[in-house]
Design a protein around this motif. Sequence first.
Motif, PDB file in Angstrom:
ATOM      1  N   ASN A 230       6.340  -2.476   4.790  1.00 46.05           N
ATOM      2  CA  ASN A 230       6.259  -3.444   3.603  1.00 46.05           C
ATOM      3  C   ASN A 230       7.303  -3.260   2.650  1.00 46.05           C
ATOM      4  O   ASN A 230       8.190  -2.325   2.815  1.00 46.05           O
ATOM      5  N   LEU A 231       7.419  -4.344   1.813  1.00 48.17           N
ATOM      6  CA  LEU A 231       8.578  -4.439   0.681  1.00 48.17           C
ATOM      7  C   LEU A 231       8.476  -3.244  -0.383  1.00 48.17           C
ATOM      8  O   LEU A 231       9.384  -2.659  -0.546  1.00 48.17           O
ATOM      9  N   LEU A 232       6.996  -2.858  -0.566  1.00 51.12           N
ATOM     10  CA  LEU A 232       6.768  -1.789  -1.530  1.00 51.12           C
ATOM     11  C   LEU A 232       7.553  -0.465  -1.006  1.00 51.12           C
ATOM     12  O   LEU A 232       8.045   0.469  -1.609  1.00 51.12           O
ATOM     13  N   LYS A 233       7.453  -0.234   0.214  1.00 51.06           N
ATOM     14  CA  LYS A 233       8.116   0.999   0.929  1.00 51.06           C
ATOM     15  C   LYS A 233       9.514   1.034   0.794  1.00 51.06           C
ATOM     16  O   LYS A 233      10.316   1.983   0.447  1.00 51.06           O
ATOM     17  N   GLN A 234      10.092  -0.197   1.073  1.00 48.39           N
ATOM     18  CA  GLN A 234      11.712  -0.324   0.852  1.00 48.39           C
ATOM     19  C   GLN A 234      11.998  -0.134  -0.485  1.00 48.39           C
ATOM     20  O   GLN A 234      12.956   0.686  -0.791  1.00 48.39           O
ATOM     21  N   LEU A 235      11.193  -0.581  -1.528  1.00 50.64           N
ATOM     22  CA  LEU A 235      11.525  -0.466  -2.874  1.00 50.64           C
ATOM     23  C   LEU A 235      11.587   1.058  -3.422  1.00 50.64           C
ATOM     24  O   LEU A 235      12.497   1.797  -3.958  1.00 50.64           O
ATOM     25  N   ALA A 236      10.516   1.685  -2.720  1.00 51.43           N
ATOM     26  CA  ALA A 236      10.241   3.145  -3.071  1.00 51.43           C
ATOM     27  C   ALA A 236      11.285   4.201  -2.366  1.00 51.43           C
ATOM     28  O   ALA A 236      11.660   5.201  -2.863  1.00 51.43           O
ATOM     29  N   ASP A 237      11.760   3.648  -1.381  1.00 49.93           N
ATOM     30  CA  ASP A 237      12.908   4.668  -0.665  1.00 49.93           C
ATOM     31  C   ASP A 237      14.306   4.320  -1.064  1.00 49.93           C
ATOM     32  O   ASP A 237      15.197   4.840  -0.475  1.00 49.93           O
ATOM     33  N   SER A 238      14.504   3.158  -1.995  1.00 50.57           N
ATOM     34  CA  SER A 238      15.813   2.722  -2.190  1.00 50.57           C
ATOM     35  C   SER A 238      16.305   3.555  -3.386  1.00 50.57           C
ATOM     36  O   SER A 238      15.579   4.491  -3.843  1.00 50.57           O
ATOM     37  N   ASP A 239      17.403   3.278  -3.706  1.00 46.26           N
ATOM     38  CA  ASP A 239      18.313   4.092  -4.810  1.00 46.26           C
ATOM     39  C   ASP A 239      17.987   3.469  -6.193  1.00 46.26           C
ATOM     40  O   ASP A 239      18.477   3.772  -7.228  1.00 46.26           O
ATOM     41  N   MET A 240      17.228   2.272  -6.269  1.00 46.70           N
ATOM     42  CA  MET A 240      16.951   1.848  -7.261  1.00 46.70           C
ATOM     43  C   MET A 240      16.249   2.554  -8.420  1.00 46.70           C
ATOM     44  O   MET A 240      15.360   3.349  -8.094  1.00 46.70           O
TER      45      MET A 240
ATOM     46  N   ASN B 181      13.457   3.460 -11.504  1.00 48.76           N
ATOM     47  CA  ASN B 181      12.196   3.245 -11.650  1.00 48.76           C
ATOM     48  C   ASN B 181      12.029   1.770 -12.555  1.00 48.76           C
ATOM     49  O   ASN B 181      11.079   0.862 -12.265  1.00 48.76           O
ATOM     50  N   ARG B 182      12.814   1.571 -13.675  1.00 48.54           N
ATOM     51  CA  ARG B 182      12.814   0.605 -14.328  1.00 48.54           C
ATOM     52  C   ARG B 182      13.108  -0.683 -13.496  1.00 48.54           C
ATOM     53  O   ARG B 182      12.482  -1.682 -13.773  1.00 48.54           O
ATOM     54  N   ALA B 183      14.187  -0.551 -12.575  1.00 48.41           N
ATOM     55  CA  ALA B 183      14.539  -1.572 -12.032  1.00 48.41           C
ATOM     56  C   ALA B 183      13.448  -2.156 -11.083  1.00 48.41           C
ATOM     57  O   ALA B 183      13.205  -3.296 -10.676  1.00 48.41           O
ATOM     58  N   ILE B 184      12.957  -1.201 -10.287  1.00 52.15           N
ATOM     59  CA  ILE B 184      11.699  -1.309  -9.468  1.00 52.15           C
ATOM     60  C   ILE B 184      10.629  -2.003 -10.093  1.00 52.15           C
ATOM     61  O   ILE B 184      10.012  -2.999  -9.513  1.00 52.15           O
TER      62      ILE B 184
ATOM     63  N   GLU C  83      11.325  -5.508 -10.608  1.00 54.87           N
ATOM     64  CA  GLU C  83      11.397  -6.282  -9.372  1.00 54.87           C
ATOM     65  C   GLU C  83       9.960  -6.582  -9.062  1.00 54.87           C
ATOM     66  O   GLU C  83       9.480  -7.893  -8.641  1.00 54.87           O
ATOM     67  N   VAL C  84       8.999  -5.648  -9.165  1.00 58.26           N
ATOM     68  CA  VAL C  84       7.517  -6.089  -8.717  1.00 58.26           C
ATOM     69  C   VAL C  84       7.145  -7.036  -9.477  1.00 58.26           C
ATOM     70  O   VAL C  84       6.394  -7.998  -9.078  1.00 58.26           O
ATOM     71  N   PHE C  85       7.199  -7.129 -10.784  1.00 59.42           N
ATOM     72  CA  PHE C  85       6.818  -8.001 -11.826  1.00 59.42           C
ATOM     73  C   PHE C  85       7.436  -9.305 -11.506  1.00 59.42           C
ATOM     74  O   PHE C  85       6.686 -10.359 -11.470  1.00 59.42           O
ATOM     75  N   LEU C  86       8.677  -9.492 -11.474  1.00 63.07           N
ATOM     76  CA  LEU C  86       9.040 -10.841 -11.020  1.00 63.07           C
ATOM     77  C   LEU C  86       8.837 -11.340  -9.882  1.00 63.07           C
ATOM     78  O   LEU C  86       8.448 -12.680  -9.650  1.00 63.07           O
ATOM     79  N   SER C  87       8.354 -10.474  -8.746  1.00 63.24           N
ATOM     80  CA  SER C  87       7.918 -11.042  -7.462  1.00 63.24           C
ATOM     81  C   SER C  87       6.512 -11.361  -7.716  1.00 63.24           C
ATOM     82  O   SER C  87       6.083 -12.356  -6.983  1.00 63.24           O
ATOM     83  N   ALA C  88       5.710 -10.825  -8.340  1.00 58.22           N
ATOM     84  CA  ALA C  88       4.244 -11.068  -8.478  1.00 58.22           C
ATOM     85  C   ALA C  88       3.956 -11.932  -9.641  1.00 58.22           C
ATOM     86  O   ALA C  88       3.321 -13.157  -9.381  1.00 58.22           O
ATOM     87  N   LEU C  89       4.530 -11.920 -10.893  1.00 59.99           N
ATOM     88  CA  LEU C  89       4.184 -12.702 -11.834  1.00 59.99           C
ATOM     89  C   LEU C  89       5.466 -13.816 -12.336  1.00 59.99           C
ATOM     90  O   LEU C  89       5.491 -14.484 -13.204  1.00 59.99           O
ATOM     91  N   SER C  90       6.533 -13.479 -11.651  1.00 63.69           N
ATOM     92  CA  SER C  90       7.689 -14.401 -12.143  1.00 63.69           C
ATOM     93  C   SER C  90       8.045 -14.401 -13.336  1.00 63.69           C
ATOM     94  O   SER C  90       8.806 -15.142 -13.993  1.00 63.69           O
ATOM     95  N   ARG C  91       8.057 -12.926 -14.008  1.00 60.48           N
ATOM     96  CA  ARG C  91       8.276 -12.818 -15.411  1.00 60.48           C
ATOM     97  C   ARG C  91       8.858 -11.326 -15.288  1.00 60.48           C
ATOM     98  O   ARG C  91       8.171 -10.432 -14.455  1.00 60.48           O
ATOM     99  N   PHE C  92       9.592 -10.812 -16.486  1.00 55.77           N
ATOM    100  CA  PHE C  92       9.781  -9.335 -16.608  1.00 55.77           C
ATOM    101  C   PHE C  92       8.505  -8.839 -17.231  1.00 55.77           C
ATOM    102  O   PHE C  92       7.842  -9.408 -18.295  1.00 55.77           O
ATOM    103  N   PRO C  93       8.382  -7.540 -17.211  1.00 58.20           N
ATOM    104  CA  PRO C  93       7.207  -6.949 -17.758  1.00 58.20           C
ATOM    105  C   PRO C  93       7.345  -6.776 -19.335  1.00 58.20           C
ATOM    106  O   PRO C  93       8.529  -6.730 -19.743  1.00 58.20           O
ATOM    107  N   MET C  94       6.404  -6.819 -19.958  1.00 58.93           N
ATOM    108  CA  MET C  94       6.444  -6.588 -21.679  1.00 58.93           C
ATOM    109  C   MET C  94       6.706  -5.243 -21.863  1.00 58.93           C
ATOM    110  O   MET C  94       6.528  -4.142 -20.731  1.00 58.93           O
ATOM    111  N   ASP C  95       7.241  -4.737 -22.811  1.00 58.33           N
ATOM    112  CA  ASP C  95       7.451  -3.270 -22.898  1.00 58.33           C
ATOM    113  C   ASP C  95       6.573  -2.296 -22.723  1.00 58.33           C
ATOM    114  O   ASP C  95       6.765  -1.296 -22.141  1.00 58.33           O
TER     115      ASP C  95
END
Length: 773
Positions: free
Chosen positions: A686-696, A698-701, A704-716
Amino acid sequence: MWCMSRQFLIFLIAISCCAEAAHAKRPQKQAMVETDSRFAIEVQSVLAKAGCNAGTCHGNFNGKGGFRLSLRGQDPSDDHQWITRDHAGRRINLMDPAESLLLAKPTGRVSHQGGRRFDEDSLEYQILFNWIACGAPAEADEDARLESIDVLPLDVVVRDPADSVNISVLARYSDGSSRDVTSLAVYEPSSLDVEVTADGTVIRKKYGESTVVVRYLQKQVPVRVAFVPRVKGQRRIQYPESANYVDEHVFTKLKELGIKPSSLASDEVFVRRVFLDAIGVLPTADEARAFISNDSPTKRVDLIDTLLSRDEFAEFWALKWSDVLRNEEKVLDVKGVEVYHDWILQSMKENKPIDQFVRELLLGRGSTFENPPANFWRSVRTPIARSETTARLFLGVRLGCAKCHNHPFDRWTQDDYYDWTSFFARIDYEWEEKRRDKFDKNEFVGDQVVKITDEGEVKNARTGVNAQPRFLGLHQFADVKATGTDQRIEELAAWITSADNKFFVKSQVNRIWFHLMGRGLVEPVDDFRLTNPASHPALLNALADRFVSSKFDLRALARDILISNAYQIGSDINETNQNDELNYSRVVMKRYQAEVLLDAQCQTIGRPAKFNGYPEGMRAVQLPGDRKVRRREASPADGDLFLEAFGKPERLLACECERSDETTLNQVFILCADDGMVDRLADPNNLLKQLADSDMSNRAIVDEVFLSALSRFPMDSERGVAVAMLNHAQGKEVDSEYRSVTDQYLDDEVDRWVVLQDIVWALINSKEYVFRH
């Protein structure tokens, strides 16, 4: 024989007596009011006002307490017969009218299951007394007929501190006379927010908008009454600018009601909403990021134009049409469902004008496998089913009530019903009788040929004679003899899809509005009637005109709606719009439909759901059928179970109402611990495994997840917790602010992929994810 003659003689003498005889017996009663007492006018209005001929009382098909009346006085001749002749005329006393059961029961002098309906000093009593005293005459040919009623006001806004408004009703008759019938009219409010007195005074119980149906004999007029509170600074309320005619109508009404609309939705909310509403697909993280960062003032319109041109728009509307056209495997066969869906999908991709699309459905005949539109008739097997389905889908008219009696809430009569149904009497089928289940007569296997025969009639249940084809709302009969029997359906298709047919145009416009705005201008969307008026009649007319001028272009009308600020408004609540769910002053939160929600989950996780009989990777929105036949052959897959739990319709009804958007306890269990979702989260591909194994980072991951799910950046705060959890999983230093969270909820040996699964699981279960807002 002598006894019968004596009774007849007494009856003749009573008829010849003038009303003065009754005056002499009870002068105090006759001195109250001088009034006409015609049976078809005044007497019938009293029976309606007292509720005697209502469906819950003697107007019931079987009557009540041994006494029957026609529903709402639709048949005065039968009513007169039942009152004066039934049970040897025991209900009226021509020699002593005051002793008539017709007066004694409703006034409570004799036990009456319906209770006291009026007093002895009332106008109702006087009318019935006078009628009986004059010999209880039937309707005469020379009697005036009711032509129309004038009701005032028709549309009124009542502001606090005022808490009531008076309705007046004027009846106009065929002889040119008119009369105030306010006290004899029947008032039926559409909600419990108001109470209406017998004399037509509408009293506020709660703030809000209600419709009061005013009925006098067979005439009905809706009155819109809005009770609104006074709001401080109402004149200073700022309304969004109007982007087009849609906004002009919506915001004009909001100004009239003193309702402040919510502010426009943020870019983050808008981009997610418009993707899911227009094409049923979540924006990807890249699409959301690009839109949010775009500074162009036309970016929303540009995005709408892009979405309307995508194939997913056609796929989404193919799903909507498949639902109401009953594209299901039990009646149409598996192959029939697939070819029917392919034809619908191709029609949407071509942007086929909706009038042409409907006309091809109505003219469909021949092999249902070779000519897919013929499946429309295959799914409705009887003249009754065909007539009611066609009226409901393409005219927005629910005719079912008129099958047994005149429609109690609309203008349709039994004659209208059966004349309309006769159009569909000569449709027949050729097919080889094959069934998987020999006891299920609604199941068919294999191809069928839809044909038009030379014989077939529908008998009018009221008259007992064959009905003649007649279009709804028109008095003239259709010419069906000029070119043979085929012309019945050809004339029908031409009339239904005509640009001059307001039933067709408005019902299709309302359906499109419903799917984009979450609520129809007329609600339910297939229930157009005088007693169920549109929330914005002028807007409905404007949309209808636009639809016709665009030559029934679905995308053009959808664009008009989507670019409006009325669509782009937010869901935040203020003092004035907190109770408004009718006027589009805010987005009313509503759960996304089953297919959209499942596809969103699969896209966020990066793994598809499974459906029996369909290839892996197919989205739920793309499924042609409803799975009934396929589920007999194998246990339902995880995708099938999800769709069933979240309200995907079985397509047994040609109605939007079959789809459920209710929330249930079973849905909660599925969202929290469904095996299918758990398996997709834990799938190493799945996509989550690809993100976890990437060089990104943790902040960038997390971004990415918030944009994918909620179409927004996470709040602080959201980013802080999520990054801390991922840092903990990697053995990195965790900020002291979040250490208590990571220590409490995470094991020391958990890895980044598992933490990412938990984060996504939490997002998928959030209200922000599940509900349209």
